[in-house]
Design an enzyme around this catalytic site. Structure first.
Site, short mmCIF file in Angstrom:
data_model
loop_
_atom_site.label_atom_id
_atom_site.label_comp_id
_atom_site.label_asym_id
_atom_site.label_seq_id
_atom_site.Cartn_x
_atom_site.Cartn_y
_atom_site.Cartn_z
N CYS A 206 5.91 0.30 -15.66
CA CYS A 206 6.76 1.47 -15.89
C CYS A 206 7.47 1.72 -14.58
O CYS A 206 6.83 1.74 -13.52
CB CYS A 206 5.93 2.69 -16.29
SG CYS A 206 6.90 4.21 -16.33
N HIS B 23 8.65 4.25 -13.27
CA HIS B 23 8.28 5.47 -12.54
C HIS B 23 7.08 5.25 -11.61
O HIS B 23 6.89 6.01 -10.66
CB HIS B 23 7.88 6.58 -13.52
CG HIS B 23 9.02 7.28 -14.18
ND1 HIS B 23 9.84 6.66 -15.09
CD2 HIS B 23 9.47 8.56 -14.08
CE1 HIS B 23 10.75 7.54 -15.53
NE2 HIS B 23 10.54 8.70 -14.93
N ASP C 245 17.79 4.41 -17.30
CA ASP C 245 16.37 4.76 -17.46
C ASP C 245 16.28 6.11 -18.16
O ASP C 245 17.25 6.88 -18.18
CB ASP C 245 15.67 4.84 -16.10
CG ASP C 245 14.18 5.15 -16.25
OD1 ASP C 245 13.51 4.48 -17.05
OD2 ASP C 245 13.69 6.08 -15.57
N SER C 246 15.10 6.40 -18.69
CA SER C 246 14.89 7.72 -19.30
C SER C 246 15.03 8.83 -18.26
O SER C 246 15.34 9.96 -18.62
CB SER C 246 13.49 7.78 -19.92
OG SER C 246 12.52 7.58 -18.91
N GLU D 60 8.22 13.03 -13.04
CA GLU D 60 9.40 13.82 -13.44
C GLU D 60 9.28 15.28 -12.96
O GLU D 60 10.28 15.95 -12.75
CB GLU D 60 9.60 13.78 -14.96
CG GLU D 60 10.06 12.42 -15.50
CD GLU D 60 11.55 12.12 -15.25
OE1 GLU D 60 12.40 12.99 -15.48
OE2 GLU D 60 11.85 10.98 -14.82
N1 DGL Z 1 10.62 4.45 -16.56
C1 DGL Z 1 10.25 4.32 -17.93
C2 DGL Z 1 9.47 3.04 -18.15
O1 DGL Z 1 9.62 2.12 -17.35
C3 DGL Z 1 9.67 5.58 -18.33
C4 DGL Z 1 9.21 6.04 -19.34
C5 DGL Z 1 9.22 7.39 -19.95
O2 DGL Z 1 10.25 8.01 -19.98
O3 DGL Z 1 8.15 7.71 -20.43
O4 DGL Z 1 8.77 2.87 -19.11
#
Ligand code: DGL
Length: 279
Positions: A198, A200, A16-17, A164
């Protein structure tokens, strides 16, 4: 060059990011505790949600290659933005070049498949990052599987930064949670199912529930992706037989390991030890 990576067994890679993929990892580990997992969060470059198509693709491919170098046969993009902007190209163009025996799976398709069991009226709300929403990936997948459904999407650019930056359960977060949900329901008051598109967003679930009209189903993705992965591994022994099964998890981050450990431990409700890597 084909099949350039070493071929011994290895953990399942989860990418993930940043921290969001932990909500997927948590449910995958509950469902499939026997496997080993290697989690990679590109926290130094998160959020991905407002980045261009090419940048998200480049970053995601770097992460996938890294996890392949670590031996992973299977990598889950536990990130909708990466699934929306990079998965198809990686599957169709990069995998045949890199190693045709490895697999990369995303989170959008399994989530969409679940809708048939959840929605009564076919009016689906999608909450996601600007990248996911603008890619049109959910609307496209939904129209393929359920041509009669209507989709209404709302980008929520402030939600990932709230998570975050550890502000997701603070009073200030309410403003942006209410704002985007109101905007979604202004597009259609008759939505009966909302996808948290998402990874998050489950961190904001308690606040989201306060503003979504009662009776509307809210779909986080963790359990859905976990069930879909379990089914995939059962059907693909050529992959599952190369995934090690000691029940371990290792965490990697492109940010400082201390910072990652602190927040990841809160999200997962257990102590986390992470290593810093450079992509
Ligand atoms: N968890 C990512 C998603 O599902 C996050 C996105 C992000 O880094 O903006 O889209």
């Amino acid at each position: 060059m084909k099949d350039q990576y070493n071929n011994s067994s290895a953990p399942i890679g989860v990418f993930d990011s940043g921290y969001g993929g932990l909500t997927i990892l948590r449910d995958i580990r509950r469902r499939l505790p026997q496997y080993d997992y290697l989690y990679l969060g590109d926290n130094a470059r998160a959020p991905y949600g407002s980045r261009s198509f090419d940048v998200v693709y480049d970053f995601t491919l770097q992460a996938v290659k890294y996890l392949f170098e670590r031996g992973c046969k299977l990598v889950i993009l536990a990130c909708n933005t990466a699934s929306a902007k990079a998965l198809r190209t990686i599957q169709q163009c990069d995998l045949p070049q890199l190693d045709s025996t490895r697999r990369v799976l995303g989170v959008i398709r399994p989530t969409v498949e679940e809708l048939g069991a959840e929605s009564q009226n076919g009016n689906i709300g999608i909450l996601g990052t600007p990248g996911t929403v603008n890619s049109g990936s959910y609307a496209m997948e939904i129209s393929k599987l359920y041509p009669d459904y209507h989709t209404y999407s709302q980008a929520c650019p402030m939600w990932v930064p709230l998570v975050e930056n550890k502000e997701y359960d603070m009073p200030g977060a309410d403003y942006f949670v209410e704002k985007y949900i109101k905007e979604l329901f202004a597009k259609c008051g008759d939505i009966d199912t909302v996808i948290l598109g998402c990874t998050h967003y489950p961190l904001l679930l308690e606040k989201i529930k306060q503003y979504v009209p009662s009776g509307v189903k809210i779909l986080p993705q963790g359990a859905i992706v976990a069930d879909s992965l379990a089914d995939y591994l059962k059907r693909h022994s050529e992959i599952s037989s190369h995934c090690t099964t000691n029940g371990t998890v290792e965490f990697l981050t492109t940010e400082s390991s201390e910072k990652f450990q602190e927040l990841a431990s809160i999200f997962l409700n257990s102590d986390v030890t992470a290593s810093h890597i450079v992509l």
